[in-house]
Design a protein around this motif. Structure first.
Motif, mmCIF file in Angstrom:
data_model
loop_
_atom_site.group_PDB
_atom_site.id
_atom_site.type_symbol
_atom_site.label_atom_id
_atom_site.label_comp_id
_atom_site.label_asym_id
_atom_site.label_seq_id
_atom_site.Cartn_x
_atom_site.Cartn_y
_atom_site.Cartn_z
ATOM 1 N N GLY A 174 0.644 -1.252 -0.004
ATOM 2 C CA GLY A 174 0.068 0.103 0.086
ATOM 3 C C GLY A 174 0.806 1.492 0.051
ATOM 4 O O GLY A 174 1.823 1.377 -0.587
ATOM 5 N N LEU A 175 0.315 2.175 0.587
ATOM 6 C CA LEU A 175 0.999 3.537 0.706
ATOM 7 C C LEU A 175 2.386 3.518 1.427
ATOM 8 O O LEU A 175 3.363 4.213 1.026
ATOM 9 N N GLY A 176 2.604 2.669 2.339
ATOM 10 C CA GLY A 176 3.781 2.319 2.971
ATOM 11 C C GLY A 176 4.858 1.905 1.886
ATOM 12 O O GLY A 176 5.935 2.366 1.937
ATOM 13 N N LYS A 177 4.683 0.935 1.132
ATOM 14 C CA LYS A 177 5.468 0.385 0.123
ATOM 15 C C LYS A 177 5.806 1.585 -0.700
ATOM 16 O O LYS A 177 6.844 1.651 -1.373
ATOM 17 N N GLU A 178 4.894 2.369 -1.086
ATOM 18 C CA GLU A 178 5.162 3.539 -2.177
ATOM 19 C C GLU A 178 6.144 4.487 -1.595
ATOM 20 O O GLU A 178 7.133 4.689 -2.378
ATOM 21 N N MET A 179 6.125 4.728 -0.096
ATOM 22 C CA MET A 179 7.022 5.737 0.395
ATOM 23 C C MET A 179 8.201 5.126 0.608
ATOM 24 O O MET A 179 9.342 5.472 0.438
ATOM 25 N N ALA A 180 8.256 3.784 1.114
ATOM 26 C CA ALA A 180 9.299 3.271 1.221
ATOM 27 C C ALA A 180 10.419 3.022 0.117
ATOM 28 O O ALA A 180 11.564 3.136 -0.177
ATOM 29 N N SER A 181 9.774 2.594 -1.143
ATOM 30 C CA SER A 181 10.424 2.444 -2.204
ATOM 31 C C SER A 181 10.974 3.697 -2.949
ATOM 32 O O SER A 181 12.112 3.881 -3.429
ATOM 33 N N GLU A 182 10.318 4.633 -2.760
ATOM 34 C CA GLU A 182 10.656 6.378 -3.050
ATOM 35 C C GLU A 182 11.728 6.614 -2.227
ATOM 36 O O GLU A 182 12.810 7.256 -2.504
ATOM 37 N N TYR A 183 11.854 6.449 -0.871
ATOM 38 C CA TYR A 183 12.883 6.724 -0.162
ATOM 39 C C TYR A 183 14.170 6.035 -0.324
ATOM 40 O O TYR A 183 15.262 6.588 -0.892
ATOM 41 N N ALA A 184 14.124 4.770 -0.750
ATOM 42 C CA ALA A 184 15.227 4.052 -1.142
ATOM 43 C C ALA A 184 15.896 4.417 -2.520
ATOM 44 O O ALA A 184 16.936 4.670 -2.851
ATOM 45 N N ARG A 185 14.961 4.674 -3.227
ATOM 46 C CA ARG A 185 15.260 5.366 -4.694
ATOM 47 C C ARG A 185 16.139 6.531 -4.748
ATOM 48 O O ARG A 185 16.990 6.739 -5.285
ATOM 49 N N GLU A 217 12.044 -6.291 -4.198
ATOM 50 C CA GLU A 217 11.857 -5.357 -5.481
ATOM 51 C C GLU A 217 12.645 -4.125 -5.277
ATOM 52 O O GLU A 217 13.301 -3.372 -6.246
ATOM 53 N N ILE A 218 12.629 -3.633 -3.966
ATOM 54 C CA ILE A 218 13.686 -2.359 -3.680
ATOM 55 C C ILE A 218 14.991 -2.709 -4.290
ATOM 56 O O ILE A 218 15.922 -2.058 -4.759
ATOM 57 N N THR A 219 15.392 -3.730 -3.671
ATOM 58 C CA THR A 219 16.866 -4.308 -4.037
ATOM 59 C C THR A 219 16.879 -4.119 -5.530
ATOM 60 O O THR A 219 18.180 -3.889 -5.993
ATOM 61 N N ALA A 220 16.133 -4.850 -6.076
ATOM 62 C CA ALA A 220 16.358 -5.218 -7.497
ATOM 63 C C ALA A 220 16.547 -3.817 -8.260
ATOM 64 O O ALA A 220 17.141 -3.877 -9.445
ATOM 65 N N ALA A 221 15.772 -2.796 -7.824
ATOM 66 C CA ALA A 221 15.789 -1.439 -8.444
ATOM 67 C C ALA A 221 17.119 -0.611 -7.933
ATOM 68 O O ALA A 221 17.162 0.561 -8.214
ATOM 69 N N GLY A 222 18.087 -1.382 -7.306
ATOM 70 C CA GLY A 222 19.397 -0.580 -6.546
ATOM 71 C C GLY A 222 19.264 -0.123 -5.351
ATOM 72 O O GLY A 222 20.187 0.773 -4.998
ATOM 73 N N GLY A 223 18.139 -0.185 -4.628
ATOM 74 C CA GLY A 223 17.895 0.496 -3.344
ATOM 75 C C GLY A 223 18.378 -0.486 -2.292
ATOM 76 O O GLY A 223 18.782 -1.478 -2.452
#
Ligand code: HXC
Length: 293
Positions: A20-31, A52-58
């Motif tokens: 949900g919203l938490g995943k959106e924010m966590a992914s953006e912070y990592a990015r 997912e976050i790791t695969a995107a380089g975060g």
């Protein structure tokens, strides 16, 4: 909107960050360069998000934790501190909610929601805050609230009451902890459709359906990028004088028509509610089957 290193050096915990919203924010912070921690009750959901976050380089790590248990929260925060040092940011995002006539709620139903939102958000904030004060670390706390904290949330009373309490926690601690460089703000999103919320707030329609869009002056739901940008602005350095505020991001819905469920739910019959309750409980059971404890 921001340079891609704006959160470099930040260490941020997002509760309920697996979906949900938490995943959106966590992914953006990592990015944007932060080292991100997420917690929740469903291990597989958390692990998928970390992957997912790791695969995107975060960089992200998951902790299984039910924030309703103060001891488990303290243990998790200890582990995070031992894993590279102090957090610099916290997002109180984990929540529980379902629509129901208040007369039909059991005390267990009230507790299920208020123990997550009201008590759990305090436990995590307190566990981080006392460490920040002791170690003289500056930090930013964001709590995800709702505009119902201003005008009430008929048919979502435990959530509205609990989030109103966290609104006052935000304002109280902004004053009490300002001298330590700890700031606390809140975001009150209007409709940003996610499966977890829509299964419980709009169960008889799909996630693609608008939730009262006709009553939103901007005529649409929120875009996740808009929420992510606000959450980044409040977490990043550069506007530290901003504290104790609850910022609505709802296309002016609450200003135009209250932004709550009064109009859409007030005419439902007991029979309608029976069906809705069954649908919500079915979603709850699916979620429970993914929980680790
Ligand atoms: C009446 C219900 C019910 C329903 C559950 N209960 N669903 N009562 N109507 N639809 C009752 C149960 O019967 C039980 O009481 C009690 O609640 C606890 O139920 P459990 O399923 O055992 O609880 P638990 O496993 O702890 O789950 C907590 C939960 C669940 C809150 C009920 O929904 C959950 O885990 N939610 C997390 C995700 C979530 O809700 N996301 C949406 C957030 S949206 P009895 O008496 O039978 O024992 C949000 C948006 C705010 O916060 C703002 C939007 C604009």
């Amino acid at each position: 909107m921001f340079i891609e290193t704006i959160l470099k050096g930040k260490r941020i915990l997002v509760t309920g960050g697996g979906s949900g919203l938490g995943k959106e924010m966590a992914s953006e912070y990592a990015r944007l360069g932060a080292h991100v921690f997420i917690c929740g009750r469903r291990e597989s959901v958390l692990n998928d998000t970390v992957e997912e976050i790791t695969a995107a380089g975060g960089i992200a790590k998951a902790h299984v934790c039910d924030i309703r248990a103060a001891g488990a929260v303290d243990e998790m925060i200890d582990k995070i501190w031992l894993d590279g040092g102090a957090l610099t940011g916290l997002v109180n995002n984990a929540a529980g909610n379902f629509i129901s006539p208040t007369k039909d709620l059991s005390t267990n139903g009230f507790d299920a929601i208020s123990n997550i939102v009201f008590k759990g958000s305090f436990y995590v904030t307190h566990a981080c805050g006392k460490r920040w004060i002791e170690e003289k670390t500056k930090a930013s706390v964001i709590s995800i609230l709702t505009t119902w904290v201003w005008n009430g949330g008929p048919y979502t009373v435990p959530s509205a009451m609990s989030k109103a309490g966290i609104n006052i926690m935000t304002k109280s601690l902004a004053a009490e902890w300002g001298k330590y460089g700890i700031r606390l703000n809140a975001i009150s999103p209007g409709p940003f459709p996610t499966k977890g919320a829509w299964d419980r707030l709009n169960p008889d329609q799909g996630i693609d359906e608008d939730l009262g869009n006709s009553s939103i002056p901007m005529g649409r739901n929120g875009c996740m990028s808009e929420l992510r940008n606000l959450a980044t602005f409040l977490m990043a350095d550069g506007c530290e004088y901003l504290t104790g505020q609850n910022i609505a991001i709802d296309g002016a819905a609450h200003l135009a028509s209250g932004g709550n469920f009064y109009q859409s739910l007030d005419s439902l019959t007991d029979e309608d509610w029976g069906g809705i309750k069954e649908m919500i409980k079915a979603s709850n059971e699916v979620d429970k089957s993914n929980r680790s404890n």
